[in-house]
Enzyme design. Sequence first.
Site, PDB file in Angstrom:
ATOM      1  N   SER A  65      37.849  10.313  21.606  1.00 37.51           N
ATOM      2  CA  SER A  65      38.658   9.271  20.990  1.00 37.51           C
ATOM      3  C   SER A  65      39.632   9.852  19.971  1.00 37.51           C
ATOM      4  CB  SER A  65      37.757   8.244  20.297  1.00 37.51           C
ATOM      5  OG  SER A  65      37.049   7.481  21.228  1.00 37.51           O
ATOM      6  N   ASP A  73      44.523   0.330  17.530  1.00 35.48           N
ATOM      7  CA  ASP A  73      43.447   1.262  17.211  1.00 35.48           C
ATOM      8  C   ASP A  73      44.027   2.633  16.851  1.00 35.48           C
ATOM      9  OD1 ASP A  73      40.946   2.303  16.848  1.00 35.48           O
ATOM     10  OD2 ASP A  73      40.497   2.515  18.982  1.00 35.48           O
ATOM     11  N   HIS A  85      39.000   3.528  14.995  1.00 37.77           N
ATOM     12  CA  HIS A  85      37.538   3.452  15.040  1.00 37.77           C
ATOM     13  C   HIS A  85      36.873   4.807  14.774  1.00 37.77           C
ATOM     14  CE1 HIS A  85      38.041   4.605  19.399  1.00 37.77           C
ATOM     15  NE2 HIS A  85      36.926   5.268  19.150  1.00 37.77           N
TER      16      HIS A  85
END
Length: 412
Positions: free
Chosen positions: A257, A176, A145
């Site tokens: 992230s 992910d 993402h």
Amino acid sequence: MGLEKNNKKSIASIILISVLISFLIGGTSGAFFGYMASEGKLGSWLKKNLLGQETSQESFQNIDTSTIEVEENSATIKAVEKINSAVVSIVGTKDYSKYFQDDNLSPFDYFFYSYPFSIPEGKQQVSGGTGFIISSEGIILTNKHVVSDSETEYSVVLNNGHKYDAEVLAKDPTNDLAFLKIEANDLSVAELGDSSSLEIGQTAIAIGNALGEYRNTVTKGIISGLSREITASSYTGATETLNNTIQTDAAINPGNSGGPLINLAGQVIGVNTAISQEGQLLGFAIPINEAKKDIESIKEKGKIVRPYLGVRYVIINESLKKANNLSVDYGALLVKGSTSDELAVVPGSPADKAGLEENDIILEFAGTKVNEDNTLAELILEKNPEDQIEMKILHDGQEKNLMATLGQWSEE
């Protein structure tokens, strides 16, 4: 008179001696109590000698605790120093000026904007994330993402401030995870640990580009839980269910992230992925073992090649069993997603050819019981494309066995 005079001299001498003794005792006592107080031992001495109480173990425990804290702080510093140069910031930029050309404007835009309004000029930063180097030749692991926008250009900033244009090499279809490549050599590489040996309560350290602004921010906590299932959502409304994630209370912020979650040995044990908006200090990371097959494939083939079954599922546990009135408390329940293209069974996939259907439950895969400790994704990753696998399933309340030949997935 002589006797009285002698008595006065004797009394004066006694007084003088008493004063001297008082000064001596007072000075010694003051020095003694001052020393005891400065060493933090006065309280225990008074308890033992004046109150008749034995010295408690608290003072010794405090000394031991202090020693442990110093050792752990030292280990934390060394762990961060070991990996810091391998942690990178990922910056996404986009040229918005093309979206504001006159031929793209509607007449109604003049009602909503004072014209001429300020049109962005050149490339603007639109996103910030983190990654870590897994190859000295410039291969970087991050979250999918973080680099999901195909119209955004990405660059990588090393810990020393050097900046490089980045190419998106591959994105994992079922997790992910994504890989970037920069044109650089002799880079520091992060050491990968073993996420299968994690224990709840052990120290965890998160490193990342906090808020997309504060490069290589370090936070520390513990492993709060294992094998967590979460459903992550983006600002676009897209959702993705992640199984077997690591839960930690080390603070993870937007921008973290894709960064590493490490242990006290400075080894990567997870990839920081998501935070809960509903509670405090609820962060989640993908176990590094789930990325190792992708890493091996990227290094050998330059793309992700992996065994493929073609199902979307949730792992059943006791609470899911009760909530859905199921007959079992383990297995992988095949379910569709929130959008029309998120089917439980992919048409034409190995799962489809084997006869799997929505709402089927895969109880065993290649002889191994499917549960929170042995997720379907993990069991599939242990196999290779073209492997023939026997599955025990529950279909309409009846158990039966199916055979499936795993396919090969690779990103085009």
